[in-house]
Design a protein around this motif. Structure first.
Motif, PDB file in Angstrom:
ATOM      1  N   LYS A  23       0.826  -1.327   0.195  1.00  0.00           N
ATOM      2  CA  LYS A  23       0.070   0.070  -0.067  1.00  0.00           C
ATOM      3  C   LYS A  23       0.771   1.207   0.098  1.00  0.00           C
ATOM      4  O   LYS A  23       0.809   2.042  -0.705  1.00  0.00           O
ATOM      5  CB  LYS A  23      -1.011  -0.034   1.222  1.00  0.00           C
ATOM      6  CG  LYS A  23      -1.894   1.145   1.095  1.00  0.00           C
ATOM      7  CD  LYS A  23      -2.580   1.091   2.466  1.00  0.00           C
ATOM      8  CE  LYS A  23      -3.927   2.179   2.489  1.00  0.00           C
ATOM      9  NZ  LYS A  23      -4.528   2.304   3.886  1.00  0.00           N
ATOM     10  N   ARG A  24       2.023   1.431   0.881  1.00  0.00           N
ATOM     11  CA  ARG A  24       2.740   2.481   0.751  1.00  0.00           C
ATOM     12  C   ARG A  24       3.554   2.722  -0.411  1.00  0.00           C
ATOM     13  O   ARG A  24       3.516   3.777  -1.035  1.00  0.00           O
ATOM     14  CB  ARG A  24       3.817   2.376   2.055  1.00  0.00           C
ATOM     15  CG  ARG A  24       4.677   3.508   2.179  1.00  0.00           C
ATOM     16  CD  ARG A  24       5.431   3.467   3.520  1.00  0.00           C
ATOM     17  NE  ARG A  24       6.521   2.575   3.334  1.00  0.00           N
ATOM     18  CZ  ARG A  24       6.983   1.780   4.253  1.00  0.00           C
ATOM     19  NH1 ARG A  24       6.300   1.269   5.114  1.00  0.00           N
ATOM     20  NH2 ARG A  24       7.967   1.184   3.881  1.00  0.00           N
ATOM     21  N   ARG A  26       2.489   1.623  -3.547  1.00  0.00           N
ATOM     22  CA  ARG A  26       1.568   2.299  -4.467  1.00  0.00           C
ATOM     23  C   ARG A  26       1.368   3.729  -4.217  1.00  0.00           C
ATOM     24  O   ARG A  26       1.142   4.436  -5.375  1.00  0.00           O
ATOM     25  CB  ARG A  26       0.070   1.451  -4.269  1.00  0.00           C
ATOM     26  CG  ARG A  26       0.241   0.141  -4.909  1.00  0.00           C
ATOM     27  CD  ARG A  26      -1.103  -0.684  -4.547  1.00  0.00           C
ATOM     28  NE  ARG A  26      -2.084   0.029  -5.495  1.00  0.00           N
ATOM     29  CZ  ARG A  26      -3.033  -0.954  -6.005  1.00  0.00           C
ATOM     30  NH1 ARG A  26      -3.182  -2.211  -5.833  1.00  0.00           N
ATOM     31  NH2 ARG A  26      -3.919  -0.613  -7.112  1.00  0.00           N
ATOM     32  N   GLN A  27       0.992   4.031  -2.976  1.00  0.00           N
ATOM     33  CA  GLN A  27       0.688   5.454  -2.677  1.00  0.00           C
ATOM     34  C   GLN A  27       2.116   6.288  -2.858  1.00  0.00           C
ATOM     35  O   GLN A  27       1.767   7.383  -3.677  1.00  0.00           O
ATOM     36  CB  GLN A  27       0.535   5.790  -1.171  1.00  0.00           C
ATOM     37  CG  GLN A  27      -0.808   4.920  -0.935  1.00  0.00           C
ATOM     38  CD  GLN A  27      -1.064   5.176   0.626  1.00  0.00           C
ATOM     39  OE1 GLN A  27      -0.110   5.179   1.558  1.00  0.00           O
ATOM     40  NE2 GLN A  27      -2.294   4.934   0.751  1.00  0.00           N
ATOM     41  N   ASP A  28       3.295   5.864  -2.881  1.00  0.00           N
ATOM     42  CA  ASP A  28       4.502   6.853  -3.137  1.00  0.00           C
ATOM     43  C   ASP A  28       4.230   6.927  -4.768  1.00  0.00           C
ATOM     44  O   ASP A  28       4.676   8.214  -5.330  1.00  0.00           O
ATOM     45  CB  ASP A  28       5.653   6.019  -2.809  1.00  0.00           C
ATOM     46  CG  ASP A  28       5.869   6.007  -1.339  1.00  0.00           C
ATOM     47  OD1 ASP A  28       5.252   6.783  -0.495  1.00  0.00           O
ATOM     48  OD2 ASP A  28       6.793   5.356  -0.822  1.00  0.00           O
ATOM     49  N   ALA A  30       1.959   6.606  -6.719  1.00  0.00           N
ATOM     50  CA  ALA A  30       0.966   7.398  -7.431  1.00  0.00           C
ATOM     51  C   ALA A  30       0.766   8.991  -7.046  1.00  0.00           C
ATOM     52  O   ALA A  30       0.645   9.905  -7.730  1.00  0.00           O
ATOM     53  CB  ALA A  30      -0.539   7.050  -6.540  1.00  0.00           C
ATOM     54  N   LEU A  31       1.601   9.157  -5.704  1.00  0.00           N
ATOM     55  CA  LEU A  31       1.782  10.451  -5.342  1.00  0.00           C
ATOM     56  C   LEU A  31       2.945  11.383  -6.247  1.00  0.00           C
ATOM     57  O   LEU A  31       2.769  12.393  -6.540  1.00  0.00           O
ATOM     58  CB  LEU A  31       2.234  10.718  -3.793  1.00  0.00           C
ATOM     59  CG  LEU A  31       1.194  10.575  -2.844  1.00  0.00           C
ATOM     60  CD1 LEU A  31       1.693  10.427  -1.480  1.00  0.00           C
ATOM     61  CD2 LEU A  31       0.069  11.569  -2.895  1.00  0.00           C
ATOM     62  N   ARG A  34       1.155  12.028  -9.661  1.00  0.00           N
ATOM     63  CA  ARG A  34       0.138  13.324  -9.609  1.00  0.00           C
ATOM     64  C   ARG A  34       1.329  14.647  -9.315  1.00  0.00           C
ATOM     65  O   ARG A  34       0.771  15.461 -10.144  1.00  0.00           O
ATOM     66  CB  ARG A  34      -0.631  13.145  -8.403  1.00  0.00           C
ATOM     67  CG  ARG A  34      -1.718  12.034  -8.822  1.00  0.00           C
ATOM     68  CD  ARG A  34      -2.550  11.732  -7.647  1.00  0.00           C
ATOM     69  NE  ARG A  34      -3.318  10.743  -7.759  1.00  0.00           N
ATOM     70  CZ  ARG A  34      -3.716   9.745  -7.050  1.00  0.00           C
ATOM     71  NH1 ARG A  34      -3.004   9.875  -5.801  1.00  0.00           N
ATOM     72  NH2 ARG A  34      -4.420   8.707  -7.285  1.00  0.00           N
ATOM     73  N   TYR A  71       4.692  -0.469  -7.868  1.00  0.00           N
ATOM     74  CA  TYR A  71       4.803   0.792  -8.267  1.00  0.00           C
ATOM     75  C   TYR A  71       3.913   0.930  -9.442  1.00  0.00           C
ATOM     76  O   TYR A  71       3.302   2.011  -9.759  1.00  0.00           O
ATOM     77  CB  TYR A  71       6.350   1.020  -8.460  1.00  0.00           C
ATOM     78  CG  TYR A  71       7.001   2.064  -7.433  1.00  0.00           C
ATOM     79  CD1 TYR A  71       6.915   3.273  -7.736  1.00  0.00           C
ATOM     80  CD2 TYR A  71       7.391   1.255  -6.390  1.00  0.00           C
ATOM     81  CE1 TYR A  71       7.573   3.930  -6.607  1.00  0.00           C
ATOM     82  CE2 TYR A  71       7.994   1.951  -5.325  1.00  0.00           C
ATOM     83  CZ  TYR A  71       8.105   3.326  -5.453  1.00  0.00           C
ATOM     84  OH  TYR A  71       8.775   4.034  -4.218  1.00  0.00           O
ATOM     85  N   GLY A  74       0.543   1.774  -8.398  1.00  0.00           N
ATOM     86  CA  GLY A  74       0.296   3.098  -7.999  1.00  0.00           C
ATOM     87  C   GLY A  74       0.247   4.095  -9.353  1.00  0.00           C
ATOM     88  O   GLY A  74      -0.529   4.856  -9.299  1.00  0.00           O
ATOM     89  N   ASP A  77      -3.297   3.684 -10.278  1.00  0.00           N
ATOM     90  CA  ASP A  77      -4.124   4.492  -9.085  1.00  0.00           C
ATOM     91  C   ASP A  77      -4.163   5.836  -9.487  1.00  0.00           C
ATOM     92  O   ASP A  77      -5.195   6.774  -9.378  1.00  0.00           O
ATOM     93  CB  ASP A  77      -3.547   4.177  -7.620  1.00  0.00           C
ATOM     94  CG  ASP A  77      -3.613   2.638  -7.451  1.00  0.00           C
ATOM     95  OD1 ASP A  77      -4.476   1.979  -8.105  1.00  0.00           O
ATOM     96  OD2 ASP A  77      -3.041   2.328  -6.354  1.00  0.00           O
ATOM     97  N   ALA A  78      -2.933   6.393  -9.960  1.00  0.00           N
ATOM     98  CA  ALA A  78      -2.924   7.827 -10.055  1.00  0.00           C
ATOM     99  C   ALA A  78      -3.547   8.355 -11.670  1.00  0.00           C
ATOM    100  O   ALA A  78      -3.781   9.364 -11.749  1.00  0.00           O
ATOM    101  CB  ALA A  78      -1.532   8.198 -10.537  1.00  0.00           C
TER     102      ALA A  78
END
Length: 99
Positions: A23-24, A26-28, A30-31, A34, A71, A74, A77-78
């Motif tokens: 999860k972390r 993927r979030q990295d 995506a952030l 973006r 990754y 992510g 996700d973005a």
């Protein structure tokens, strides 16, 4: 990424610890996507370059595939890619850094 943030095929993590790390990652991804306001793509080829720290034993580069998968998820996700299936993605493929 630091070495502590890698997800490898050889890790034997508790399923919740593995979930939190995925999860972390993927979030990295995506952030980062973006923040750079990257254009939406219909197709992409993804390559990642490994810069491993020196060790005496041989390495198995395929062990880092779970990190690359997280990754790429992510990036989906973005909204950078519609999906991570073969219609939209080639790879991820790994390369060793030049020494």
């Amino acid at each position: 990424m630091s070495y502590g943030d890698l997800l490898t095929s050889n890790q034997r993590l508790h399923h919740m610890a593995e979930h939190r790390l995925k999860k972390r990652l993927r979030q990295d991804a995506a952030l980062t996507a973006r923040a750079r306001t990257l254009p939406r793509l219909e197709r992409a080829a993804v390559y990642y370059v490994l810069h491993p720290r020196p060790i005496k034993r041989k390495r198995d580069p395929g062990n880092w595939s779970p990190t690359a998968k997280a990754y790429v998820d992510g990036l989906v996700d973005a909204g950078l890619l519609p999906d991570d299936n073969s219609a939209h993605l080639v790879g991820p493929a790994r390369r060793w850094a030049s020494r």
